[in-house]
Write an enzyme that holds these catalytic residues in place. Structure first.
Site, PDB file in Angstrom:
ATOM      1  N   LYS A 270      41.507 100.638  20.281  1.00  0.00           N
ATOM      2  CA  LYS A 270      40.913 100.733  19.012  1.00  0.00           C
ATOM      3  C   LYS A 270      39.605 101.830  20.027  1.00  0.00           C
ATOM      4  O   LYS A 270      39.312 100.602  21.085  1.00  0.00           O
ATOM      5  CB  LYS A 270      40.101  99.611  18.021  1.00  0.00           C
ATOM      6  CG  LYS A 270      40.853  99.357  17.376  1.00  0.00           C
ATOM      7  CD  LYS A 270      40.271  98.220  16.625  1.00  0.00           C
ATOM      8  CE  LYS A 270      40.366  97.432  15.453  1.00  0.00           C
ATOM      9  NZ  LYS A 270      41.184  97.837  14.736  1.00  0.00           N
ATOM     10  N   ARG A 344      49.327  92.140   9.586  1.00  0.00           N
ATOM     11  CA  ARG A 344      50.842  92.207   8.854  1.00  0.00           C
ATOM     12  C   ARG A 344      51.363  91.826   9.253  1.00  0.00           C
ATOM     13  O   ARG A 344      52.523  90.617   8.613  1.00  0.00           O
ATOM     14  CB  ARG A 344      50.536  93.159   8.476  1.00  0.00           C
ATOM     15  CG  ARG A 344      51.139  94.363   8.557  1.00  0.00           C
ATOM     16  CD  ARG A 344      51.119  96.152   8.652  1.00  0.00           C
ATOM     17  NE  ARG A 344      50.011  96.358   8.139  1.00  0.00           N
ATOM     18  CZ  ARG A 344      49.005  97.061   8.076  1.00  0.00           C
ATOM     19  NH1 ARG A 344      50.417  97.993   7.269  1.00  0.00           N
ATOM     20  NH2 ARG A 344      48.044  97.603   7.897  1.00  0.00           N
TER      21      ARG A 344
HETATM   22  N1  BES Z   1      41.400  94.457  11.448  1.00  0.00           N
HETATM   23  C1  BES Z   1      41.713  95.630  11.722  1.00  0.00           C
HETATM   24  C2  BES Z   1      40.898  96.384   9.797  1.00  0.00           C
HETATM   25  C3  BES Z   1      40.110  95.599   9.241  1.00  0.00           C
HETATM   26  C4  BES Z   1      38.960  97.696  10.096  1.00  0.00           C
HETATM   27  C5  BES Z   1      38.975  95.257   9.202  1.00  0.00           C
HETATM   28  C6  BES Z   1      37.653  97.548  10.029  1.00  0.00           C
HETATM   29  C7  BES Z   1      37.496  95.424   8.881  1.00  0.00           C
HETATM   30  C8  BES Z   1      36.940  96.227   9.771  1.00  0.00           C
HETATM   31  C9  BES Z   1      43.400  95.944  10.910  1.00  0.00           C
HETATM   32  O1  BES Z   1      43.838  95.000  11.481  1.00  0.00           O
HETATM   33  C10 BES Z   1      43.590  97.916  11.390  1.00  0.00           C
HETATM   34  O2  BES Z   1      43.086  97.902  13.022  1.00  0.00           O
HETATM   35  N2  BES Z   1      43.935  97.790  10.765  1.00  0.00           N
HETATM   36  C11 BES Z   1      44.439  99.382  11.261  1.00  0.00           C
HETATM   37  C12 BES Z   1      45.716  99.415  10.195  1.00  0.00           C
HETATM   38  C13 BES Z   1      45.991 100.618  10.565  1.00  0.00           C
HETATM   39  C14 BES Z   1      46.597 100.940  11.915  1.00  0.00           C
HETATM   40  C15 BES Z   1      47.359 101.167   9.337  1.00  0.00           C
HETATM   41  C16 BES Z   1      43.633  99.888   9.951  1.00  0.00           C
HETATM   42  O3  BES Z   1      43.082 100.081   8.764  1.00  0.00           O
HETATM   43  O4  BES Z   1      42.966 101.645  10.503  1.00  0.00           O
HETATM   44 MN    MN Z   2      44.086  95.414  13.794  1.00  0.00          MN
END
Ligand code: BES
Ligand code: MN
Ligand code: ZN
Length: 493
Positions: A270, A344
């Site tokens: 990230k 997931r």
């Molecule tokens: N933990 C994150 C989701 C999240 C994002 C929670 C912002 C709280 C605030 C999750 O694991 C994630 O990174 N999801 C990605 C999915 C994508 C790679 C398909 C996302 O939401 O960007």
């Molecule tokens: Mn994630």
């Protein structure tokens, strides 16, 4: 901070604020009228001289009221007229607390009328509102800290109110426990520490089992284990059981939580900005722990199981790579296109394990699963996805009752196309369109016939700024109240 129920003739005192209610058109409640009289009409004059009209959320704070043995009078607007509903009193009490907590008064006397149930809800509101995660603040000046250390609640029958508060207090304890878990930084709260804190809840009568990586390997949980393999911390699967039903062998209900103690994104790392927020990527597991805490605390007449998938998602020489294929406990294979879509992967095995072992009446998972749910719904709703209309209806109404609202989104079979993989049974991301829905469709592939609901709480686990006075900025403990209400209204007895 202490909370006490006292008789209705109790006087505030020189270090105390006294809080009362006002309705539409600035109409004073019975308790407010009594204060107004003692003050020679100064409260009514203060209302008449300003813009306070008793609207919900309005606060009028009067300093040094003459004729009264009190440091301040706080008038809280609640709209309506006549009798005040318990849930309205709960929010008003929380608001009164927020308004005066740091003014220097050491006590708050709440005179909000109503019966024992209302007085209990007033205490509940204050207890939730007064939460503060300050264990790591060693140099904070006293004048910055909340000054209130005693809250007294006027009740017609204080003993009866105290009794009515017992089960609500158990729920509040569950919420506060969840908030603590969510607030804790990831260097402290790694999977083993999380599991240890849950284990300590056995004193409440819960049974807690902890499975480590060796056991999960035996069970074939390649999907969950792949997420944790780049971390120095060992992944854990925690099973929490509460058997409160008369028939201890009756089929349980089940809750499953995403517990990513820190989500860097892994090799699909990230951006730096805001990454610290990913300490609360275990908000689903915290909520499941909190609701089990609440059920045990109030000795709920239900058999319930909580399953937590606890991992840390790190980049490392041993971390899983984009393109890796893992085999889940269900036997289905997954092509991991993006290591940041890890929640997931954790839930795939936790859900499968849960239904395989416990054959629950229903299974509800909670997960901070997608950023897309924030884009869809903002911060006032969690996303609800379900294969069952009855369960959905119950969740939606429990959410409204507890101000933990959900909004249902569809699970269109046609969108499954987005998660087809050329080399495995599915891939773990579905592209930009409908990101929260394709995540839910992925989870659904690990649901085997049981009524199931998925709550995407990435939008609601953390509130900054908070718009509810019972939730201070930060960890909300979202889901605990909602699920407790679902159980209380539909699955007990
Ligand atoms: N933990 C994150 C989701 C999240 C994002 C929670 C912002 C709280 C605030 C999750 O694991 C994630 O990174 N999801 C990605 C999915 C994508 C790679 C398909 C996302 O939401 O960007
Ligand atoms: Mn994630
Ligand atoms: Zn995550």
């Amino acid at each position: 901070m202490r909370i006490e129920f006292v008789t209705t003739d109790t006087q505030a005192g020189a270090n105390a604020a006294v809080a009362v209610l006002a309705h539409e058109a600035g109409a004073l409640s019975t308790e407010a009228r009594a204060l107004n009289e003692a003050m020679g009409g100064a409260l009514a004059r203060a209302v008449a001289g300003g813009r306070f009209i008793g609207a919900k959320g309005q606060v009028l704070d009067l300093v040094a009221p003459s004729g009264l043995d009190a440091a301040r009078v706080v008038l809280i607007g609640v709209d309506g007229g006549g009798a005040t509903e318990p849930e309205v009193a709960e929010v008003a009490a929380a608001q009164a607390y927020q308004a005066i907590k740091a003014t220097g008064v050491t006590e708050l006397l709440l005179r909000m009328g109503g019966d024992a149930e209302t007085a209990a809800r007033v205490a509940y509101g204050v207890k939730l509102a007064a939460y503060r995660f300050d264990k790591y603040r060693t140099t904070e000046k006293a004048e910055k800290k909340p000054s209130v250390n005693l809250v007294r609640i006027a009740a017609l029958d204080p003993a009866k109110a105290q009794k009515a508060f017992a089960s609500l207090e158990a729920v509040a304890d569950g919420v506060l426990f969840a908030r603590d878990l969510v607030s804790e930084p990831a260097n402290i709260l790694h999977p083993e520490e999380f599991a240890a804190r849950v284990k300590a809840l056995e004193t409440l009568g819960l049974e807690v089992e902890i499975l480590g990586e060796a056991e999960m390997t035996k069970l074939g949980m390649g999907s969950l284990l792949g997420v944790g393999q780049g971390s120095r911390r060992e992944s854990q699967l925690v099973v929490i059981r509460w058997n409160g039903a008369a028939d201890k062998a009756a089929q349980p209900i089940a809750f499953v939580g995403k517990g990513v103690c820190f989500d860097t994104g892994g090799i699909s790392i990230k951006p730096a900005d805001g990454m610290e927020d990913m300490k609360w990527d275990m908000g689903g597991a915290a909520a499941v722990t909190g609701v089990m805490h609440a059920l045990a605390g109030r000795k709920a007449k239900v058999n319930a199981v909580g399953v937590l998938g606890l991992v840390e998602n790190m980049p490392d020489g041993n971390a899983q790579r984009p393109g890796d294929v893992v085999t889940s406990m269900s036997g289905q294979t997954i092509e991991v296109i993006n290591t940041d879509a890890e929640g997931r992967l954790v839930l795939a095995d936790a859900l499968w394990y849960c239904q395989d072992r416990f054959k629950p009446k229903f299974m509800i998972d909670l997960a901070t699963l997608t950023g897309a749910i924030i884009i869809s719904l903002g911060h006032d709703f969690g996303g609800l996805f379900s294969n069952n209309d009855g369960l959905s209806e119950k969740l939606l109404s429990a959410g409204v009752a507890e101000r933990e609202t959900l909004w249902r989104l569809p699970l269109p079979a046609a969108y499954e196309k987005q998660i087809e993989s050329p080399i495995a049974d599915m891939k773990n991301i579905g592209g930009r369109p409908a990101g929260s829905i394709t995540a839910a469709l992925f989870l659904q592939k690990y649901v085997n016939g049981v009524p199931w609901a998925h709550l995407d709480i990435a939008s609601t686990a953390w509130k900054k700024p908070s718009t509810d006075p019972t939730i201070p900025d930060g960890a909300a403990g979202f889901g605990v109240r909602l699920l407790n209400r679902l159980v209380a209204d539909a699955y007990e007895g």
